[in-house]
Motif scaffolding. Structure first.
Motif, PDB file in Angstrom:
ATOM      1  N   ILE A  78       0.288  -8.062 -19.207  1.00  0.00           N
ATOM      2  CA  ILE A  78      -0.063  -8.999 -20.280  1.00  0.00           C
ATOM      3  C   ILE A  78      -1.262  -9.846 -19.852  1.00  0.00           C
ATOM      4  O   ILE A  78      -2.162 -10.120 -20.647  1.00  0.00           O
ATOM      5  CB  ILE A  78       1.146  -9.874 -20.718  1.00  0.00           C
TER       6      ILE A  78
ATOM      7  N   CYS B 253       7.936  -3.422 -23.915  1.00  0.00           N
ATOM      8  CA  CYS B 253       7.582  -4.675 -24.579  1.00  0.00           C
ATOM      9  C   CYS B 253       8.464  -4.910 -25.818  1.00  0.00           C
ATOM     10  O   CYS B 253       8.484  -4.094 -26.729  1.00  0.00           O
ATOM     11  CB  CYS B 253       6.114  -4.681 -24.990  1.00  0.00           C
ATOM     12  N   PRO B 254       9.189  -6.036 -25.853  1.00  0.00           N
ATOM     13  CA  PRO B 254      10.124  -6.269 -26.966  1.00  0.00           C
ATOM     14  C   PRO B 254       9.422  -6.559 -28.293  1.00  0.00           C
ATOM     15  O   PRO B 254      10.076  -6.583 -29.333  1.00  0.00           O
ATOM     16  CB  PRO B 254      10.930  -7.488 -26.499  1.00  0.00           C
ATOM     17  N   VAL B 255       8.103  -6.805 -28.256  1.00  0.00           N
ATOM     18  CA  VAL B 255       7.382  -6.981 -29.519  1.00  0.00           C
ATOM     19  C   VAL B 255       6.309  -5.898 -29.663  1.00  0.00           C
ATOM     20  O   VAL B 255       5.357  -6.038 -30.433  1.00  0.00           O
ATOM     21  CB  VAL B 255       6.762  -8.391 -29.643  1.00  0.00           C
TER      22      VAL B 255
ATOM     23  N   CYS C 173       6.999  -6.461 -18.876  1.00  0.00           N
ATOM     24  CA  CYS C 173       5.879  -5.565 -18.563  1.00  0.00           C
ATOM     25  C   CYS C 173       5.447  -5.693 -17.098  1.00  0.00           C
ATOM     26  O   CYS C 173       4.958  -4.736 -16.501  1.00  0.00           O
ATOM     27  CB  CYS C 173       4.711  -5.797 -19.514  1.00  0.00           C
TER      28      CYS C 173
ATOM     29  N   ILE D 105       3.773  -4.597 -28.073  1.00  0.00           N
ATOM     30  CA  ILE D 105       2.327  -4.744 -27.877  1.00  0.00           C
ATOM     31  C   ILE D 105       1.821  -3.482 -27.192  1.00  0.00           C
ATOM     32  O   ILE D 105       2.326  -3.089 -26.136  1.00  0.00           O
ATOM     33  CB  ILE D 105       1.998  -5.976 -27.003  1.00  0.00           C
TER      34      ILE D 105
ATOM     35  N   CYS E 207       2.973 -11.826 -27.833  1.00  0.00           N
ATOM     36  CA  CYS E 207       3.731 -11.899 -26.579  1.00  0.00           C
ATOM     37  C   CYS E 207       4.703 -13.075 -26.554  1.00  0.00           C
ATOM     38  O   CYS E 207       4.348 -14.198 -26.863  1.00  0.00           O
ATOM     39  CB  CYS E 207       2.769 -12.012 -25.404  1.00  0.00           C
ATOM     40  N   ILE E 208       5.955 -12.795 -26.171  1.00  0.00           N
ATOM     41  CA  ILE E 208       6.951 -13.860 -26.034  1.00  0.00           C
ATOM     42  C   ILE E 208       7.222 -14.170 -24.563  1.00  0.00           C
ATOM     43  O   ILE E 208       8.225 -14.811 -24.237  1.00  0.00           O
ATOM     44  CB  ILE E 208       8.256 -13.517 -26.791  1.00  0.00           C
ATOM     45  N   ARG E 209       6.345 -13.706 -23.672  1.00  0.00           N
ATOM     46  CA  ARG E 209       6.398 -14.059 -22.248  1.00  0.00           C
ATOM     47  C   ARG E 209       7.737 -13.703 -21.595  1.00  0.00           C
ATOM     48  O   ARG E 209       8.305 -14.526 -20.892  1.00  0.00           O
ATOM     49  CB  ARG E 209       6.152 -15.553 -22.033  1.00  0.00           C
ATOM     50  N   CYS E 210       8.198 -12.498 -21.864  1.00  0.00           N
ATOM     51  CA  CYS E 210       9.487 -12.118 -21.289  1.00  0.00           C
ATOM     52  C   CYS E 210       9.336 -11.607 -19.872  1.00  0.00           C
ATOM     53  O   CYS E 210      10.276 -11.585 -19.111  1.00  0.00           O
ATOM     54  CB  CYS E 210      10.148 -11.056 -22.158  1.00  0.00           C
ATOM     55  N   SER E 211       8.154 -11.123 -19.526  1.00  0.00           N
ATOM     56  CA  SER E 211       7.797 -10.582 -18.209  1.00  0.00           C
ATOM     57  C   SER E 211       8.307  -9.173 -17.951  1.00  0.00           C
ATOM     58  O   SER E 211       8.169  -8.658 -16.845  1.00  0.00           O
ATOM     59  CB  SER E 211       8.192 -11.529 -17.065  1.00  0.00           C
TER      60      SER E 211
HETATM   61  S1  SF4 Z   1       6.634  -7.178 -22.217  1.00  0.00           S
HETATM   62 FE1  SF4 Z   1       5.504  -7.791 -24.068  1.00  0.00          FE
HETATM   63  S2  SF4 Z   1       6.431  -9.750 -24.656  1.00  0.00           S
HETATM   64 FE2  SF4 Z   1       7.073  -9.348 -22.565  1.00  0.00          FE
HETATM   65  S3  SF4 Z   1       5.549 -10.438 -21.277  1.00  0.00           S
HETATM   66 FE3  SF4 Z   1       4.829  -8.325 -21.490  1.00  0.00          FE
HETATM   67  S4  SF4 Z   1       3.488  -8.363 -23.265  1.00  0.00           S
HETATM   68 FE4  SF4 Z   1       4.677 -10.233 -23.344  1.00  0.00          FE
END
Ligand code: SF4
Lengths: 225, 512
Positions: free
Chosen positions: B351, B384-386, B328, B388, B322-326
């Motif tokens: 997340i 989710c940009p990574v 999600c 997850i 997670c890169i904490r983009c928010s």
């Molecule tokens: S969308 Fe993915 S990267 Fe972004 S906050 Fe949620 S879990 Fe983390």
């Protein structure tokens, strides 16, 4: 046991599923993304004029004030911008080409080692160059090189004028910018004036950084000429 | 005055029910998440190679996590070589102790802070306050939260639950107690409120001797730290003080300088829906001489605090990408109705529902109920940009709550007892029921998921099937979820798929 040993020990136990023979680079990373985007990168649209145009557009989109001029026009333009702002003082980083400000009236303040943040707080404007500018994102990057100075000088004054030499300092994309930059230097990436959307998601320009960002694109040959 | 604490929060369903009754909060949330959602979609659509960036982002993080010890040691070497000092903290208490000692050593009794979820997670402000050190939050939203003695409710917009009138009132009544007061005639215009914050905080920045930050990325190869922000308070905290202390989760490391080219494209677009955020600072170690650029004393505190427990779980591990983009949060129909506080930790939304129970375990009622705070609609995975697979981890954690099983808790392999018949199970049941009873949440989730589904549709065998099925049958999502729940509840005699199979399933590694 030190915190270091505890954490590293936990990590190694947690990764028991990873075969011992696996090296970090054995984990594949597909890089099937573009080095630069079609709007900026290759083909006819990738000419340096098009790139500078895209940079200007994206800078303006994030509310930087963009000016375009030729080498000869730079000094008079900076003079006009500072006068229009009503600046009495202007901060000059070490290594700024002296002719840039030769025509300007405001008192030039030099950032010295002993200059405190509080002293900088009373300066009206700052003029700098940059290390690289990214067309795709409308970003300028400062690396503390000649004509850019310490990071604080582009942070505390409320008005920043940044000069970009086009086309040589303009790249298309984030990947191209990183290639040119030296991670050992302190870097500041700036995309428009500071902003917040923390109050009911209303965008407000300028919280702590300079509330006015002006970017001067110096083109040779001069634009339209 | 140090901001509240998440300890002792009620389990998800109670807190969520309270949030739903609060119509203003719901209005703010709906407006906010809806606005960000639309803008984000546009920013992402601008990049034709988004899917390629997303796959690379997931893979880089997987590479890092599978060799985390290697990369942390390289990072430590590089930071040390450039004049910084690296500390390792196994848990929150150790991290707080290290930071408190470092601040004490400077002789200062106040610090300026740039928004950091890691320091919120460990309750650093309260620990500093107990040691007689005042921590000033400088992010506008964090300032609002701190002045209002409140808790953040959104990763990116922590004061999303406050409207402008409330913010004006908080500024007028509280700013004076912390420093420069707000002007008497302060209106509720956002620009005026921002100006009041600028003046209030500038005084603190100019005299600050110690700054505390987190970091979005740390580059193992070069020892470079990266902080991404909008307001300039980050730049202030990172450049003006003499001492800088950065508290960063161990999962924030990336292998190479080049890897930033992926994350600096993914994060701003996915987070604030911008091509690039206004300011990004990168620094390597400490400044070397008098009058040099930036703090001369730099300390990096590497934080575990449960991350290695998540790492040990081959299904749950992906949460550490997670890169904490928010993003999600903003697509989650349950978050939109329940609000951020219901998740009871620094990490709200989907997340938080997978990260918190892994960092803290599933012992408390709150933490056991979190994996149920979802309709499993899958919208979070799609954005989710990574990449997850949040629903997959949710299902996995539900199984752990209901059935118990092997897990790593504070570094030790432990057998978690099933929650059946315990308070934790009742809390989990109530959370599930809460989601059932909000059919609008289920429907909205389905709509969002189906709109974005084209990205990566997929089916999973075994216990995960119910939710993949629900994504393929958008007209009856509640039904399949209920089926799944009944099956889980009705199946006391085992007969479920074994753990080994689940481990294999996970090994597809992102969406490649
Ligand atoms: S969308 Fe993915 S990267 Fe972004 S906050 Fe949620 S879990 Fe983390």
């Amino acid at each position: 046991m030190s915190g270091r040993e505890v954490v590293l020990g936990r990590i190694r136990r947690a990764l028991r599923d990873v075969p011992r023979s696996e090296a970090p680079d054995d984990v594949p990373v597909p890089r099937e993304y573009a080095r630069a985007h079609s709007s900026s990168g290759t083909g006819a649209a990738g000419t340096s004029e098009a790139l500078t145009g895209l940079l200007a557009e994206n800078l303006a989109d994030y509310r930087a004030v963009v000016h375009r001029t030729g080498t000869d026009g730079l000094s008079p333009l900076l003079c006009r911008l500072l006068a229009a702002r009503g600046s009495a003082t202007v901060l000059v980083p070490p290594g700024l080409p002296p002719h840039w400000l030769k025509a300007t009236d405001p008192v030039r303040i030099h950032d010295r080692a002993a200059t405190t943040a509080r002293e900088l707080d009373s300066v009206d404007s700052v003029v700098t160059g940059c290390a690289v500018a990214i067309a795709d994102t409308g970003t300028i990057v400062l690396d503390g090189g000649p004509g850019q100075g310490r990071r604080r000088i582009t942070l505390i004054p409320d008005h920043h004028i940044c000069v970009v030499r086009a086309p040589e300092q303009v790249v298309a994309s984030v990947p191209e910018a990183l290639e040119r930059l030296d991670p050992a230097r302190p870097l500041t990436w700036i995309s428009g004036p500071s902003a917040t959307s923390d109050i009911e998601l209303d965008r407000v320009e300028g919280v702590h950084g300079p509330r006015t960002l002006e970017v001067v694109l110096v083109e040779e040959p001069a634009p339209g000429g | 005055m140090s901001g509240g604490t998440f300890l002792g929060m009620p389990a998800f369903p109670e807190a969520a029910a309270a949030a739903v009754r609060d119509t203003r909060l719901r209005g703010n949330l709906r407006h906010a998440t809806g606005t960000i959602r639309a803008k984000r979609a546009q920013a992402v659509a601008e990049l034709p190679d988004w899917a390629g960036l997303r796959a690379a982002g997931a893979a880089i993080k997987d590479r890092t996590l599978r060799h985390l010890d290697h990369y942390l040691e390289r990072l430590e070497e590089a930071v040390t070589a450039s004049g910084g000092t690296v500390h390792w903290a196994a848990d929150a208490a150790e991290a707080n102790r290290i930071v408190t000692q470092l601040v004490r050593a400077t002789g200062e009794s106040e610090v300026v802070k740039v928004k950091s979820m890691a320091t919120q997670e460990i309750g650093l402000n309260a620990a500093l306050e107990a040691a007689g050190i005042r921590a000033y939050e400088t992010d506008l939203a964090e300032l609002i939260v701190q002045l209002g003695d409140d808790l953040p409710s959104h990763i990116l917009v922590p004061a999303i639950h406050r409207n402008r009138g409330e913010i004006r009132d908080v500024f007028r009544s509280e700013m004076g107690r912390w420093g420069r007061p707000a002007p008497e005639d302060l209106s509720e215009e956002p620009a005026e409120l921002a100006e009041a914050a600028r003046l209030h905080l500038r005084e603190k920045f100019l005299r600050a001797k110690v700054g505390i930050s987190g970091a979005n990325f740390m580059v193992a190869e070069t020892g470079t730290l990266v902080v991404v922000e909008s307001e300039g308070n980050g730049r202030m905290c990172l450049t003006l003080p003499e001492t800088l202390i950065s508290v960063v989760g161990i999962e924030k490391v990336v292998p190479t300088w080049r890897d930033l080219e992926v994350f600096l494209q993914l994060l701003p677009r996915s987070s604030t829906a911008e091509r690039m955020n206004p300011y990004t600072s990168m620094w390597t170690g400490a400044a070397d001489a008098e009058g040099a650029d930036g703090p001369r004393d730099f300390h990096l505190v590497l934080l575990d605090n449960g991350r290695t427990d998540a790492l040990a779980d081959t299904v749950g591990r992906q949460a550490l990408r997670c890169i904490r983009c928010s993003a999600c949060l903003n697509v989650c129909p349950v978050y939109e109705r329940a609000g951020g506080h219901a998740y009871g930790s620094a990490y709200p939304g989907p997340i938080g529902a997978i990260l918190t129970p892994q960092l803290r375990g599933t012992v408390t009622e709150l933490d056991a109920s979190l994996p149920y705070a979802s309709s499993l609609c899958g919208a979070c995975y799609e954005v989710c940009p990574v990449a997850i697979d949040i629903p997959q981890v949710l299902v996995h954690l539900r199984e752990r709550v209901v059935e118990g099983g092997e897990a790593t808790v504070r570094g030790r392999r432990t057998t978690v007892r099933p929650a059946r018949g315990h308070a934790a199970e009742r809390a989990a049941m109530r959370a599930a029921r809460w989601v059932f009873e909000h059919p609008a949440a289920l429907r909205a989730g389905q709509r969002l998921a189906s709109r974005t589904r084209r990205l990566h549709p997929r089916r999973l065998p075994g216990p995960g099937r119910a939710w993949t099925a629900s994504r393929e049958l958008p007209e009856v999502p509640a039904e399949s979820f209920r089926d799944w729940w009944l099956r889980e509840r009705g199946d006391d005699g085992g007969g479920r798929k074994g753990r080994g199979e689940r481990g294999e399933r996970r090994d597809r590694g992102g969406d490649r």
